[in-house]
Design a protein around this motif. Structure first.
Motif, mmCIF file in Angstrom:
data_model
loop_
_atom_site.group_PDB
_atom_site.id
_atom_site.type_symbol
_atom_site.label_atom_id
_atom_site.label_comp_id
_atom_site.label_asym_id
_atom_site.label_seq_id
_atom_site.Cartn_x
_atom_site.Cartn_y
_atom_site.Cartn_z
ATOM 1 N N ASN A 26 7.514 4.304 6.258
ATOM 2 C CA ASN A 26 8.033 3.239 7.108
ATOM 3 C C ASN A 26 7.617 1.856 6.611
ATOM 4 N N VAL A 27 7.005 1.782 5.425
ATOM 5 C CA VAL A 27 6.686 0.503 4.782
ATOM 6 C C VAL A 27 7.897 0.108 3.945
ATOM 7 N N ASN A 28 8.269 -1.173 4.001
ATOM 8 C CA ASN A 28 9.399 -1.672 3.223
ATOM 9 C C ASN A 28 8.915 -2.549 2.084
ATOM 10 N N PHE A 29 9.575 -2.431 0.927
ATOM 11 C CA PHE A 29 9.259 -3.201 -0.266
ATOM 12 C C PHE A 29 10.512 -3.943 -0.701
ATOM 13 N N TYR A 30 10.376 -5.244 -1.017
ATOM 14 C CA TYR A 30 11.501 -6.057 -1.475
ATOM 15 C C TYR A 30 11.093 -6.788 -2.743
ATOM 16 N N ASN A 31 11.920 -6.672 -3.796
ATOM 17 C CA ASN A 31 11.630 -7.310 -5.087
ATOM 18 C C ASN A 31 10.172 -7.092 -5.473
ATOM 19 N N PHE A 32 9.697 -5.886 -5.292
ATOM 20 C CA PHE A 32 8.275 -5.582 -5.432
ATOM 21 C C PHE A 32 7.911 -5.231 -6.862
ATOM 22 N N SER A 33 6.740 -5.709 -7.261
ATOM 23 C CA SER A 33 6.052 -5.227 -8.455
ATOM 24 C C SER A 33 4.568 -5.366 -8.169
ATOM 25 N N GLY A 34 3.768 -4.587 -8.824
ATOM 26 C CA GLY A 34 2.336 -4.684 -8.596
ATOM 27 C C GLY A 34 1.623 -3.392 -8.898
ATOM 28 N N SER A 35 0.384 -3.333 -8.459
ATOM 29 C CA SER A 35 -0.443 -2.153 -8.701
ATOM 30 C C SER A 35 -1.250 -1.848 -7.449
ATOM 31 N N ILE A 36 -1.775 -0.621 -7.400
ATOM 32 C CA ILE A 36 -2.617 -0.223 -6.277
ATOM 33 C C ILE A 36 -3.704 0.705 -6.801
ATOM 34 N N GLY A 37 -4.929 0.477 -6.322
ATOM 35 C CA GLY A 37 -6.056 1.298 -6.733
ATOM 36 C C GLY A 37 -6.135 2.596 -5.953
ATOM 37 N N SER A 38 -7.291 3.202 -6.005
ATOM 38 C CA SER A 38 -7.511 4.499 -5.352
ATOM 39 C C SER A 38 -8.000 4.333 -3.918
ATOM 40 N N ASN A 39 -7.767 5.379 -3.136
ATOM 41 C CA ASN A 39 -8.254 5.472 -1.757
ATOM 42 C C ASN A 39 -7.729 4.336 -0.879
ATOM 43 N N CYS A 40 -6.412 4.128 -0.932
ATOM 44 C CA CYS A 40 -5.773 3.061 -0.163
ATOM 45 C C CYS A 40 -4.801 3.636 0.848
ATOM 46 N N ARG A 41 -4.593 2.860 1.914
ATOM 47 C CA ARG A 41 -3.656 3.260 2.951
ATOM 48 C C ARG A 41 -2.882 2.030 3.402
ATOM 49 N N ILE A 42 -1.552 2.194 3.545
ATOM 50 C CA ILE A 42 -0.699 1.152 4.120
ATOM 51 C C ILE A 42 0.064 1.796 5.261
ATOM 52 N N ASP A 43 -0.124 1.242 6.465
ATOM 53 C CA ASP A 43 0.434 1.843 7.670
ATOM 54 C C ASP A 43 1.858 1.375 7.961
ATOM 55 N N ASP A 44 2.459 2.022 8.952
ATOM 56 C CA ASP A 44 3.855 1.814 9.341
ATOM 57 C C ASP A 44 4.232 0.353 9.547
ATOM 58 N N PHE A 45 5.478 0.070 9.191
ATOM 59 C CA PHE A 45 6.181 -1.172 9.512
ATOM 60 C C PHE A 45 5.588 -2.413 8.853
ATOM 61 N N SER A 46 4.858 -2.236 7.761
ATOM 62 C CA SER A 46 4.431 -3.368 6.963
ATOM 63 C C SER A 46 5.525 -3.662 5.939
ATOM 64 N N ILE A 47 5.568 -4.912 5.477
ATOM 65 C CA ILE A 47 6.554 -5.347 4.491
ATOM 66 C C ILE A 47 5.799 -6.023 3.351
ATOM 67 N N LEU A 48 6.086 -5.602 2.115
ATOM 68 C CA LEU A 48 5.482 -6.205 0.936
ATOM 69 C C LEU A 48 6.598 -6.762 0.061
ATOM 70 N N ILE A 49 6.460 -8.039 -0.319
ATOM 71 C CA ILE A 49 7.493 -8.739 -1.084
ATOM 72 C C ILE A 49 6.847 -9.393 -2.301
ATOM 73 N N GLY A 50 7.443 -9.212 -3.476
ATOM 74 C CA GLY A 50 6.976 -9.885 -4.681
ATOM 75 C C GLY A 50 5.890 -9.114 -5.399
ATOM 76 N N GLU A 51 5.101 -9.848 -6.204
ATOM 77 C CA GLU A 51 4.046 -9.215 -6.993
ATOM 78 C C GLU A 51 2.739 -9.192 -6.211
ATOM 79 N N ILE A 52 2.284 -7.984 -5.902
ATOM 80 C CA ILE A 52 1.082 -7.785 -5.103
ATOM 81 C C ILE A 52 0.223 -6.729 -5.791
ATOM 82 N N ASN A 53 -1.027 -7.085 -6.054
ATOM 83 C CA ASN A 53 -1.978 -6.165 -6.674
ATOM 84 C C ASN A 53 -3.051 -5.827 -5.652
ATOM 85 N N ILE A 54 -3.237 -4.534 -5.428
ATOM 86 C CA ILE A 54 -4.142 -4.044 -4.390
ATOM 87 C C ILE A 54 -5.256 -3.265 -5.066
#
Length: 90
Positions: A26-54
């Motif tokens: 239920n997470v939405n991504f728009y024009n997304f690029s990026g990275s994500i490390g280990s042991n991460c959680r993203i919950d419902d109805f969040s929106i990520l746009i653009g370049e995001i490194n986690i």
């Protein structure tokens, strides 16, 4: 809760993926690029746009908007960070 698979996350635009990820479908991504490390959680109805490194051990709660959509901006979320519900980061 239903989570994205690593294969699905690569199609979305993640350049690199850590282990033990729980990203709600239920997470939405728009024009997304990026990275994500280990042991991460993203919950419902969040929106990520653009370049995001986690980083590692990050929790992004429900109903967040994280937007790096203008002029090549990049958002970096550091290791061991948490973002509570209903936040807007740009």
């Amino acid at each position: 809760m239903n989570f994205y698979s690593n294969k699905e996350l690569k199609k979305i635009g993640f350049k690199s993926l850590g282990k033990n990820l729980e990203i709600s479908k239920n997470v939405n991504f728009y024009n997304f690029s990026g990275s994500i490390g280990s042991n991460c959680r993203i919950d419902d109805f969040s929106i990520l746009i653009g370049e995001i490194n986690i980083g590692d051990h990050v929790h992004i709660a429900s109903f967040n908007l994280i937007s790096a959509s203008k002029n090549g901006n990049v958002i970096n979320i550091s290791n061991f960070s948490g973002i509570g519900p209903r936040c807007y980061i740009s």
